[in-house]
Design an enzyme around this catalytic site. Sequence first.
Site, PDB file in Angstrom:
ATOM      1  N   TYR A  60       0.887  -1.178   0.000  1.00  0.00           N
ATOM      2  CA  TYR A  60       0.000   0.000   0.000  1.00  0.00           C
ATOM      3  C   TYR A  60       0.917   1.218   0.000  1.00  0.00           C
ATOM      4  O   TYR A  60       1.099   1.866   1.034  1.00  0.00           O
ATOM      5  CB  TYR A  60      -0.903   0.011   1.230  1.00  0.00           C
ATOM      6  CG  TYR A  60      -1.982  -1.036   1.219  1.00  0.00           C
ATOM      7  CD1 TYR A  60      -3.171  -0.836   0.515  1.00  0.00           C
ATOM      8  CD2 TYR A  60      -1.823  -2.227   1.917  1.00  0.00           C
ATOM      9  CE1 TYR A  60      -4.169  -1.799   0.508  1.00  0.00           C
ATOM     10  CE2 TYR A  60      -2.817  -3.192   1.918  1.00  0.00           C
ATOM     11  CZ  TYR A  60      -3.984  -2.969   1.218  1.00  0.00           C
ATOM     12  OH  TYR A  60      -4.968  -3.918   1.218  1.00  0.00           O
TER      13      TYR A  60
HETATM   14  P1  FDA Z   1      -0.140  -2.832 -10.320  1.00  0.00           P
HETATM   15  O1  FDA Z   1      -0.260  -3.436 -11.649  1.00  0.00           O
HETATM   16  O2  FDA Z   1      -0.682  -1.453 -10.133  1.00  0.00           O
HETATM   17  O3  FDA Z   1       1.369  -2.910  -9.851  1.00  0.00           O
HETATM   18  C1  FDA Z   1       1.811  -2.525  -8.563  1.00  0.00           C
HETATM   19  C2  FDA Z   1       3.319  -2.281  -8.591  1.00  0.00           C
HETATM   20  O4  FDA Z   1       4.016  -3.448  -9.004  1.00  0.00           O
HETATM   21  C3  FDA Z   1       3.729  -1.206  -9.576  1.00  0.00           C
HETATM   22  O5  FDA Z   1       4.904  -0.576  -9.119  1.00  0.00           O
HETATM   23  C4  FDA Z   1       4.037  -1.987 -10.827  1.00  0.00           C
HETATM   24  O6  FDA Z   1       4.868  -1.311 -11.739  1.00  0.00           O
HETATM   25  C5  FDA Z   1       4.679  -3.234 -10.254  1.00  0.00           C
HETATM   26  N1  FDA Z   1       4.459  -4.421 -11.068  1.00  0.00           N
HETATM   27  C6  FDA Z   1       3.251  -4.893 -11.473  1.00  0.00           C
HETATM   28  N2  FDA Z   1       3.421  -6.021 -12.160  1.00  0.00           N
HETATM   29  C7  FDA Z   1       4.736  -6.276 -12.197  1.00  0.00           C
HETATM   30  C8  FDA Z   1       5.515  -7.301 -12.791  1.00  0.00           C
HETATM   31  N3  FDA Z   1       4.948  -8.281 -13.466  1.00  0.00           N
HETATM   32  N4  FDA Z   1       6.858  -7.260 -12.663  1.00  0.00           N
HETATM   33  C9  FDA Z   1       7.448  -6.251 -11.962  1.00  0.00           C
HETATM   34  N5  FDA Z   1       6.759  -5.238 -11.389  1.00  0.00           N
HETATM   35  C10 FDA Z   1       5.409  -5.258 -11.496  1.00  0.00           C
HETATM   36  N6  FDA Z   1      -2.489  -6.252  -0.437  1.00  0.00           N
HETATM   37  C11 FDA Z   1      -2.422  -7.310   0.414  1.00  0.00           C
HETATM   38  O7  FDA Z   1      -1.328  -7.727   0.779  1.00  0.00           O
HETATM   39  N7  FDA Z   1      -3.561  -7.929   0.828  1.00  0.00           N
HETATM   40  C12 FDA Z   1      -4.793  -7.537   0.429  1.00  0.00           C
HETATM   41  O8  FDA Z   1      -5.788  -8.117   0.833  1.00  0.00           O
HETATM   42  C13 FDA Z   1      -4.886  -6.417  -0.461  1.00  0.00           C
HETATM   43  N8  FDA Z   1      -6.094  -5.958  -0.890  1.00  0.00           N
HETATM   44  C14 FDA Z   1      -6.163  -4.880  -1.750  1.00  0.00           C
HETATM   45  C15 FDA Z   1      -7.410  -4.421  -2.190  1.00  0.00           C
HETATM   46  C16 FDA Z   1      -7.483  -3.312  -3.021  1.00  0.00           C
HETATM   47  C17 FDA Z   1      -8.832  -2.837  -3.505  1.00  0.00           C
HETATM   48  C18 FDA Z   1      -6.304  -2.640  -3.421  1.00  0.00           C
HETATM   49  C19 FDA Z   1      -6.381  -1.428  -4.309  1.00  0.00           C
HETATM   50  C20 FDA Z   1      -5.066  -3.106  -3.000  1.00  0.00           C
HETATM   51  C21 FDA Z   1      -4.979  -4.228  -2.169  1.00  0.00           C
HETATM   52  N9  FDA Z   1      -3.755  -4.720  -1.730  1.00  0.00           N
HETATM   53  C22 FDA Z   1      -3.697  -5.794  -0.880  1.00  0.00           C
HETATM   54  C23 FDA Z   1      -2.511  -4.090  -2.177  1.00  0.00           C
HETATM   55  C24 FDA Z   1      -1.979  -4.837  -3.401  1.00  0.00           C
HETATM   56  O9  FDA Z   1      -1.353  -6.022  -2.979  1.00  0.00           O
HETATM   57  C25 FDA Z   1      -0.947  -3.965  -4.140  1.00  0.00           C
HETATM   58  O10 FDA Z   1      -1.541  -2.770  -4.536  1.00  0.00           O
HETATM   59  C26 FDA Z   1      -0.350  -4.686  -5.333  1.00  0.00           C
HETATM   60  O11 FDA Z   1       0.839  -4.034  -5.701  1.00  0.00           O
HETATM   61  C27 FDA Z   1      -1.300  -4.719  -6.497  1.00  0.00           C
HETATM   62  O12 FDA Z   1      -0.768  -5.453  -7.563  1.00  0.00           O
HETATM   63  P2  FDA Z   1      -1.295  -5.172  -9.037  1.00  0.00           P
HETATM   64  O13 FDA Z   1      -0.563  -6.054  -9.952  1.00  0.00           O
HETATM   65  O14 FDA Z   1      -2.775  -5.199  -9.047  1.00  0.00           O
HETATM   66  O15 FDA Z   1      -0.894  -3.648  -9.201  1.00  0.00           O
END
Ligand code: FDA
Length: 530
Positions: free
Chosen positions: A471
């Site tokens: 977060y």
């Molecule tokens: P996103 O695609 O936005 O990426 C997040 C970051 O990781 C960015 O810096 C991105 O560039 C990088 N990144 C993404 N994919 C990558 C890859 N393949 N290789 C290298 N870097 C990469 N956390 C938790 O621990 N438990 C929970 O229950 C929740 N619940 C939750 C609910 C909601 C509604 C939100 C908005 C967030 C959470 N989170 C959470 C937090 C969540 O774990 C965190 O935001 C993650 O980074 C989201 O991953 P995404 O791939 O969706 O994000």
Amino acid sequence: MKFLQFYVLPFLIVILSLIGATLAHPYGDFLHCLSLRISNSSTISKVIYTQNNPSYSSVLNASIQNTRFSTPTTPKPYAIITPRKTSHVQSTIYCSKNHGFQLRIRSGGHDVEGVSYVSQVPFVILDLVNFRAVKVDAKNEVVWVQSGATTGELYYGIASKTQTLGFPAGICHTIGIGGHLSGGGFGILGRKYGLAADHIIDAKLIDAYGGILNRKFMGEDLFWAIRGGGGNTFGVVLAWKIKLVPVPPVVTVFTVNKNLEQNATKIFHRWQYIAHKLPNDLFTAVWIMKVNSSQVGKKTVQAGFRGMFLGGVDELIPLIQQEFPELGLAKENCTQMSWVQSILYFGGLPIQPVEILLNRNALPRSSLKAKTDFVKEPMPETGIEGFMNMFLEEEADFAITMIEAFGGKMDGIQENELPYPHRAGILFESTYIVQWTNEEDAGTYINWIRRLYSYMASYVSKSPREAYHNYKDLDLGTNNVNGYTSYEQASVWGLKYFKNNFKRLVQIKTMIDPMNFFRNEQSVPPLWSP
Ligand code: FDA
């Protein structure tokens, strides 16, 4: 003739339109570079979305979870690349590096500060939406999951093969695997099994030079760093091999809501002493929010005590009666279901066919700001009262704090086992979230959460005040937009997220990406940079 019509002509059209873009926009060289490397015209049109493309906005908005970062004034990427093959990822890295574009990697788009799809310098998005295969090998209890899959797709994939295996990752089913595993990943199985990152056994990563590395080739240092050291820092992780964990065919979930008029403060006060010591099979959390009071026209604050027990209700009730009688848990508060259905329950969804886990748009999106804390000493009742009362303020109409009990397995893992250091001695983690509907009022709501955070300072971990990298909170400090960020500067937030592991992360970053190609506002910087 057919060859001309189907192969040469479309190719020429795409190339000419990209050359058009070259003349009109500074990113032309990048597009030219990328299209030449991809070369097949029909693939180019499915992989490169420039701002002129009619699908650009829908591709961009498809996974923007925080609508705070999708306003007309939010900086937009010059192009969105949705690779279909590993070579497309390599080409995107090569061309953005050679033509001076910052790369933002996006998997599920849940980054709370929007850093996977916003940057203050010219940038392109590498969107892994097409990398979402989930290959479950139930016999060996492992899965290869691609980064663009959501946790929901992973949970669904597991549950469609077996009812007795699960995976300890986050609650919300639309989170992307790529970002989530890169930062740790805590959920309802966390007390029993630890983080999602604790169960990664291999990975496929593309580094800043386009090299394809698995665990063996990247070595144990880099493999350690990518399991919690943050996304967009060491490379693009395309896929992860994870080890599954046993779950019983039936689990029990419950919710007991108590508001200020029903002794919420006292019961929460007591919960702090108990929750982290309960058997590992029992996870509990408290969700704090403003609700209507029983007195007409008045508001109160509710503490929703929620739990998931890896067993049946007949075992759970006597356990709670013995350990936490103040909660008054009754059978009617409990529901038995499968582990995969409990994901829906905690995600706030009604019980329904688990196919909903495949729907990436099943949960509402909003504009929000989040902050986190880790608590090591129980808060006094007066402290809790003050905290609860802040939820009666006007700006807290759409605010929530999710408080999750630690202890259990988390206590048994060393702080330096992985980059994520918040382990033994943590009673609970608090995620504060404030939301709003009118973008013009954003400042007022953000001020409220900053006040809440400063109110909590005396009750939470200190030196450093620890925070959860998944977060992100840019209030804690950021890298310089352009140029070098010193170790000292980055330590201000780096130590909060990673404690003593930050130093090792910086050393690994310096070795693997010394030119700091993979970067964002809170990526780990190298010791020196160009
Ligand atoms: P996103 O695609 O936005 O990426 C997040 C970051 O990781 C960015 O810096 C991105 O560039 C990088 N990144 C993404 N994919 C990558 C890859 N393949 N290789 C290298 N870097 C990469 N956390 C938790 O621990 N438990 C929970 O229950 C929740 N619940 C939750 C609910 C909601 C509604 C939100 C908005 C967030 C959470 N989170 C959470 C937090 C969540 O774990 C965190 O935001 C993650 O980074 C989201 O991953 P995404 O791939 O969706 O994000």
